[in-house]
Design a protein around this motif. Structure first.
Motif, PDB file in Angstrom:
ATOM      1  N   ARG A  37      25.843  51.323  49.161  1.00  0.00           N
ATOM      2  CA  ARG A  37      25.533  50.009  49.724  1.00  0.00           C
ATOM      3  C   ARG A  37      24.651  50.075  50.974  1.00  0.00           C
ATOM      4  N   PRO A  47      27.027  46.795  40.276  1.00  0.00           N
ATOM      5  CA  PRO A  47      28.466  46.522  40.354  1.00  0.00           C
ATOM      6  C   PRO A  47      29.279  47.818  40.353  1.00  0.00           C
ATOM      7  N   ASP A  62      33.194  45.664  43.676  1.00  0.00           N
ATOM      8  CA  ASP A  62      33.224  44.387  42.975  1.00  0.00           C
ATOM      9  C   ASP A  62      34.567  44.087  42.336  1.00  0.00           C
ATOM     10  N   ASP A  63      35.323  45.134  42.030  1.00  0.00           N
ATOM     11  CA  ASP A  63      36.633  44.949  41.415  1.00  0.00           C
ATOM     12  C   ASP A  63      37.447  46.208  41.660  1.00  0.00           C
ATOM     13  N   ALA A  81      32.485  42.166  34.993  1.00  0.00           N
ATOM     14  CA  ALA A  81      31.569  42.566  36.068  1.00  0.00           C
ATOM     15  C   ALA A  81      30.118  42.486  35.614  1.00  0.00           C
ATOM     16  N   ARG A 140      29.009  38.861  35.539  1.00  0.00           N
ATOM     17  CA  ARG A 140      28.694  38.357  36.882  1.00  0.00           C
ATOM     18  C   ARG A 140      27.331  38.850  37.356  1.00  0.00           C
ATOM     19  N   SER A 141      26.975  40.057  36.940  1.00  0.00           N
ATOM     20  CA  SER A 141      25.693  40.623  37.371  1.00  0.00           C
ATOM     21  C   SER A 141      24.539  40.178  36.481  1.00  0.00           C
TER      22      SER A 141
END
Length: 235
Positions: A69, A77, A99-100, A118, A121-122
């Motif tokens: 990051r 993700p 993310d999870d 995931a 969502r992406s």
């Protein structure tokens, strides 16, 4: 093309299990067995999602997530896999950019569902070409779409319950299933001590496979627990 999923897990057995789960769902996979190996992988590849263990040799999962990051500035993700279940651990990792979070031991169905969620969502899941794959184990071939099973090239004639038991075992080749769990999964009803029912179906399934492929063992009894696919030399 379906997204590639990078599995970062130092336990070879768990890594193989995750690869099997994801391959059956139609995803391409890559494996790294340390945080450092995963970081090197990212220099040449861009996965659609990363499954990340925390307890890794060298660069830990937390350090890899921070690297991903803060240094790579990558939005890929990340689904954490960890035995740590404390609320503070989950909150900390989600704040770091995960993310999870999925705790071990996990169920294959939940891994597949969370990966799909995931990717949705992406925005990657819509482009994934999902397909049913033929499951293979030693000389067994099982086609979930056609509900067809062959052993050593010859078709097996199975009852509905026998087929469902074999499908469950082949979808999760590393997992040991108790008689209770097999009954609840296959019969879709309460167990109520139905040991005899499960044993009879397992016995019949073994007999039918052995008639076509007598040299191999396929279903192993695990004393005091239940059943699993028999281990092979590389497992």
């Amino acid at each position: 093309m379906e997204p590639e999923i990078l599995i970062v897990e130092d336990d070879a057995g768990i890594s193989r299990l995750l690869k099997t789960i994801l391959t059956e769902e139609g995803y391409r996979t890559a494996q790294a067995f340390s945080g450092t190996e995963a970081a090197l992988y990212l220099e040449r590849h861009e996965p659609g999602l990363i499954l990340l263990d925390l307890m890794l040799p060298g660069m830990s999962g937390e350090a890899f997530l921070q690297f991903l990051r803060e240094e790579k500035h990558s939005p890929v993700p990340v689904l954490i896999l960890s035995a740590k279940n404390a609320l503070r651990d989950r909150v900390s990792l989600l704040r770091m950019g995960a993310d999870d979070y999925l705790t071990k031991p996990f169920e294959p169905e939940e891994v597949a569902a969370r990966v799909l969620a995931a990717l949705r969502r992406s925005g990657l899941a819509a482009g994934a070409k999902r397909k049913k794959r033929v499951l293979s184990y030693k000389n067994l071939r099982l086609d979930p779409e056609l509900r067809k099973v062959t052993a050593a090239g010859q078709e097996l004639s199975l009852t509905v319950r026998e087929y469902e038991i074999l499908l469950l075992l082949m979808r999760n080749p590393e997992k040991v299933y108790s008689r209770e769990r097999l009954y609840e999964e296959v019969w879709q009803e309460g167990y109520y001590g139905a040991d005899h029912t499960v044993n009879v179906h397992i016995s019949n399934l073994r007999k039918k496979i052995k008639e076509l492929d007598p040299a191999e063992e396929y279903i192993q009894s695990v004393y005091g627990i239940g059943f699993r696919l028999a281990k092979t030399a590389d497992r």
